[in-house]
Design an enzyme around this catalytic site. Sequence first.
Site, mmCIF file in Angstrom:
data_model
loop_
_atom_site.group_PDB
_atom_site.id
_atom_site.type_symbol
_atom_site.label_atom_id
_atom_site.label_comp_id
_atom_site.label_asym_id
_atom_site.label_seq_id
_atom_site.Cartn_x
_atom_site.Cartn_y
_atom_site.Cartn_z
ATOM 1 N N LEU A 212 -6.142 8.630 -0.809
ATOM 2 C CA LEU A 212 -6.184 6.904 -0.328
ATOM 3 C C LEU A 212 -6.397 6.570 0.457
ATOM 4 C CD1 LEU A 212 -4.468 6.790 -3.798
ATOM 5 C CD2 LEU A 212 -6.719 6.721 -3.589
ATOM 6 N N SER A 213 -6.721 5.783 0.890
ATOM 7 C CA SER A 213 -6.664 5.010 1.593
ATOM 8 C C SER A 213 -5.471 4.278 1.999
ATOM 9 C CB SER A 213 -7.372 3.831 1.915
ATOM 10 O OG SER A 213 -7.502 2.675 1.401
ATOM 11 N N GLU A 214 -4.881 4.561 1.749
ATOM 12 C CA GLU A 214 -3.096 3.894 2.226
ATOM 13 C C GLU A 214 -2.455 4.801 1.350
ATOM 14 O OE1 GLU A 214 -2.310 3.200 4.732
ATOM 15 O OE2 GLU A 214 -4.237 1.785 5.322
ATOM 16 N N THR A 215 -1.235 5.226 1.702
ATOM 17 C CA THR A 215 0.019 5.791 0.622
ATOM 18 C C THR A 215 1.400 4.375 1.757
ATOM 19 O OG1 THR A 215 -0.587 7.802 0.275
ATOM 20 C CG2 THR A 215 1.821 7.058 0.096
#
Length: 259
Positions: free
Chosen positions: A44-47
């Site tokens: 995903l774009s961020e964790t």
Amino acid sequence: MTLNLYQIDAFTKNIFEGNPACICPLDKWIDDEIMQKIANENNLSETAFFVKNNDNYHIRWFTPTKEVDMCGHATLASAYVLFDILNYQKDEIIFNSKSGILKVTKDNKKFKMNFPIQEIKKCDISNNLLNAFEIKPIECYKSMDYILVFENEEDILKSKPKFELLKDIDNRGVIITSKSKNYDFVNRFFAPKYGIDEDPVTGSAFTQLIPYWHKILNKTTFKAKQVSQRGGEVFCKLKNDRVEISGYAKKYFEGTIEI
């Protein structure tokens, strides 16, 4: 090692909309390499990872390829996990981060983040930026990202940037924005050099957009929409050198991972 993992859709009331972030609460920090591999696996774009530190929390954010200094939607998603899943009892969550102190409160069903605004400076449009877009922007600004201002909302909706050219810019990413009929403004965000061709909803982008639209619209309260395929509504209020960025969130799943 067993870790809890939550996937939260930020800046939306509905699953399958907004910006999904994976949130991984930790009892103590694990190796950076492992956190980066988890982020890459989540894809995903961020964790976001956070660790309790006395009465506050230390938060870090990873794209699939790199750690970043600021992320809005994964901070909002982290607050959702703390408030709505882990039963955090205080009125305000204080996150320590590479971008300083970030505060989040819960306003009815919305989560309200308090972030420092970013300085923006008008600049020339580089050849890479010009060639990456079919329509020429009317203005260009530089901050944590480049901000390209377009004539109308249709230019934003139809834009199909050349991502290979955007990988060579000297900033994190590119924000494109314009006025809107139904909102104060709309925007989109691209960061291919960080492994994110287009981010669905980018909370940190509004720390740069709000100073710009404050000057243009002469107001301090905004309702905006990031018009990606998933889309998401963002509510903002300028308060001196900080901006309140608010939105809804919805849990998609929770589970555990084995490392």
